[in-house]
Every structure is written in C-alpha cells, then in structure tokens.
Design a protein around this motif. Structure first.
Motif, short mmCIF file in Angstrom:
data_model
loop_
_atom_site.label_atom_id
_atom_site.label_comp_id
_atom_site.label_asym_id
_atom_site.label_seq_id
_atom_site.Cartn_x
_atom_site.Cartn_y
_atom_site.Cartn_z
N ILE A 14 12.24 -5.08 -4.13
CA ILE A 14 11.77 -3.90 -3.39
C ILE A 14 10.25 -3.97 -3.17
O ILE A 14 9.77 -3.65 -2.08
CB ILE A 14 12.22 -2.61 -4.09
CG1 ILE A 14 13.74 -2.46 -3.89
CG2 ILE A 14 11.47 -1.38 -3.55
CD1 ILE A 14 14.39 -1.37 -4.67
N GLN A 15 9.51 -4.38 -4.17
CA GLN A 15 8.07 -4.52 -3.98
C GLN A 15 7.77 -5.54 -2.88
O GLN A 15 6.92 -5.29 -2.02
CB GLN A 15 7.37 -4.93 -5.28
CG GLN A 15 5.86 -5.00 -5.11
CD GLN A 15 5.14 -5.32 -6.40
OE1 GLN A 15 5.71 -5.81 -7.36
NE2 GLN A 15 3.86 -5.02 -6.43
N TYR A 18 8.61 -3.98 0.56
CA TYR A 18 7.57 -3.05 1.01
C TYR A 18 6.28 -3.78 1.37
O TYR A 18 5.58 -3.40 2.31
CB TYR A 18 7.33 -1.96 -0.02
CG TYR A 18 8.38 -0.86 0.03
CD1 TYR A 18 8.84 -0.36 1.25
CD2 TYR A 18 8.90 -0.31 -1.13
CE1 TYR A 18 9.79 0.63 1.30
CE2 TYR A 18 9.86 0.70 -1.08
CZ TYR A 18 10.29 1.16 0.14
OH TYR A 18 11.23 2.15 0.20
N LYS A 19 5.97 -4.83 0.63
CA LYS A 19 4.78 -5.62 0.96
C LYS A 19 4.96 -6.25 2.35
O LYS A 19 4.05 -6.22 3.17
CB LYS A 19 4.57 -6.71 -0.10
CG LYS A 19 3.32 -7.52 0.08
CD LYS A 19 3.16 -8.52 -1.07
CE LYS A 19 1.90 -9.32 -0.93
NZ LYS A 19 1.72 -10.26 -2.04
N LEU A 21 6.79 -5.12 4.73
CA LEU A 21 6.76 -4.03 5.72
C LEU A 21 5.39 -3.35 5.78
O LEU A 21 5.21 -2.42 6.56
CB LEU A 21 7.84 -2.99 5.39
CG LEU A 21 9.29 -3.47 5.44
CD1 LEU A 21 10.23 -2.36 4.98
CD2 LEU A 21 9.67 -3.99 6.80
N ILE A 23 3.95 -1.49 3.47
CA ILE A 23 4.06 -0.14 2.90
C ILE A 23 3.59 -0.22 1.46
O ILE A 23 4.15 -0.97 0.66
CB ILE A 23 5.52 0.37 2.99
CG1 ILE A 23 5.92 0.56 4.45
CG2 ILE A 23 5.69 1.64 2.18
CD1 ILE A 23 7.38 0.89 4.66
N ASN A 24 2.55 0.55 1.13
CA ASN A 24 2.04 0.50 -0.23
C ASN A 24 1.69 1.87 -0.81
O ASN A 24 1.17 1.95 -1.91
CB ASN A 24 0.84 -0.45 -0.33
CG ASN A 24 -0.22 -0.13 0.71
OD1 ASN A 24 -0.42 1.02 1.07
ND2 ASN A 24 -0.88 -1.16 1.21
N GLN A 28 3.87 6.66 3.10
CA GLN A 28 4.41 5.75 4.11
C GLN A 28 5.93 5.61 4.01
O GLN A 28 6.54 4.95 4.84
CB GLN A 28 3.78 4.36 3.96
CG GLN A 28 2.29 4.33 4.22
CD GLN A 28 1.70 2.97 3.91
OE1 GLN A 28 1.68 2.54 2.77
NE2 GLN A 28 1.25 2.29 4.95
N LEU A 29 6.51 6.22 3.00
CA LEU A 29 7.95 6.13 2.77
C LEU A 29 8.69 7.19 3.60
O LEU A 29 8.98 8.28 3.12
CB LEU A 29 8.26 6.32 1.28
CG LEU A 29 7.68 5.29 0.32
CD1 LEU A 29 7.91 5.72 -1.13
CD2 LEU A 29 8.27 3.93 0.59
N ILE A 34 10.48 3.25 8.29
CA ILE A 34 11.16 2.11 7.66
C ILE A 34 12.30 1.63 8.53
O ILE A 34 12.49 0.42 8.71
CB ILE A 34 11.63 2.48 6.24
CG1 ILE A 34 10.41 2.72 5.34
CG2 ILE A 34 12.53 1.39 5.66
CD1 ILE A 34 10.73 3.29 3.98
N PHE A 105 14.25 2.11 -4.45
CA PHE A 105 13.78 2.10 -3.06
C PHE A 105 13.02 3.39 -2.74
O PHE A 105 11.95 3.36 -2.14
CB PHE A 105 14.97 1.93 -2.12
CG PHE A 105 14.62 1.88 -0.66
CD1 PHE A 105 14.19 0.71 -0.07
CD2 PHE A 105 14.75 3.02 0.13
CE1 PHE A 105 13.87 0.66 1.28
CE2 PHE A 105 14.44 2.98 1.48
CZ PHE A 105 14.01 1.79 2.06
N PRO A 108 9.60 3.61 -5.74
CA PRO A 108 9.33 2.24 -6.19
C PRO A 108 8.47 2.19 -7.46
O PRO A 108 7.52 2.96 -7.60
CB PRO A 108 8.58 1.60 -5.02
CG PRO A 108 8.78 2.51 -3.86
CD PRO A 108 9.04 3.86 -4.41
#
Length: 164
Positions: A14-15, A18-19, A21, A23-24, A28-29, A34, A105, A108
């Motif tokens: 998942i990390q 998101y990396k 995508l 998204i950090n 942003q979730l 997404i 998800f 995270p």
C-alpha cells in the motif's frame, strides 16, 4: 522503541501504491482522485461490488463509502475470478482479505506513523472513517507496535544471553 516497526507485505504494498500514485497525505485520500489515477469507473447503487474496472459503491455516508471503496479496490488490485464459480471458502478468504486491505488502504500505516496525538477521534477525522473502523484500525496498529516492541526486547535478551 523507535525504529523497530517492521512493515508487513500489505503495508509495503500500500505504501508503494500510494508512492506511485503520488499520495502522501491523508487529505489526498479521496475516492475520485484515486479512482482517476487507477483508471477506475465509480458508480453508486444499492450494493457494493466490482466488475472489471467498474466499482459500484453502496450509497451511504462519505465515511462508509470510503471504506467500501477501499474494500472494492482490494478486490480490484489483489483478486481475480468470478465469485459465482468459486468455492464458498475461497470467497470467504477473498472477503476477509479485502476487508483487511481496506483498513490499511483507508488508513495507511505510513501516514499513521506521522500522526500526532493518535486517537480514535484523530483517525476518524483525519482519514474520514467511521468510529468502529477507526477503533479497529488503531487496535491493529497498537497491537503491531506491541508485538514489534516485545520482539525487540526478547531479541535483546537473547543476544545478552548468548554473548555472556
């Protein structure tokens, strides 16, 4: 016990997702951003399910929809096959896996670790999830911290015994 948290395969997955995508941060979730980045089509209806790149999310509160989205993304990214042709036990396994995926998800670990004043209330507000979901996710995280800390201490004791 700083520095002794070891990510599970799912947390790493998942990390890295998101990396990829870009998204950090929790803000942003969002379902729309997404879904767009994953090239998924989102529809809302009476039930939640996935059909190819189409995710149908049961209409509900924004928090519940986010959690259901996490569940369906879990199916999309990690499962294949038709539930109509599967053994019941395999269906149950995939449902358990998708539920577990949704916790990680939607909330995270790498974002939890950067959260101050970690509480159920903080998780609910920061990650836009329901109270029960936030409670369970915090329990999962704290249990993992406890296990990692216990393993760290046991390892130190074992090393002291063997070096004496």
């Amino acid at each position: 016990m700083e520095g002794c948290y070891i990510y599970t395969h799912l947390e790493d997955y998942i990390q890295n997702l998101y990396k990829y995508l870009r998204i950090n941060r929790p803000n942003q979730l969002t379902i729309d951003s997404i879904a767009k980045k994953l090239n998924l089509n989102i529809y809302y209806g009476k039930f939640s399910f996935r059909f190819g790149k189409d995710l149908i999310i049961q209409e509900s509160t924004k928090q519940r929809e986010w959690q259901l989205f996490g569940h369906e993304v879990g199916h999309y990214l990690r499962h294949c096959g038709n539930h109509l042709a599967m053994n019941r036990l395999f269906i149950d396994l995939q449902e358990w896996q998708a539920n577990h995926f949704a916790y990680h998800f939607c909330v995270p670990t790498f974002m939890l670790q950067n959260t101050d004043n970690l509480s159920i209330y903080t998780i609910m507000n920061l990650f836009n999830v329901e109270c029960d979901f936030a409670t369970r996710r915090l329990e999962m995280y704290q249990n993992k911290l406890y296990e990692e800390g216990k393993n760290h201490v046991l390892s130190k004791i074992q090393n002291e015994i063997w070096t004496d």
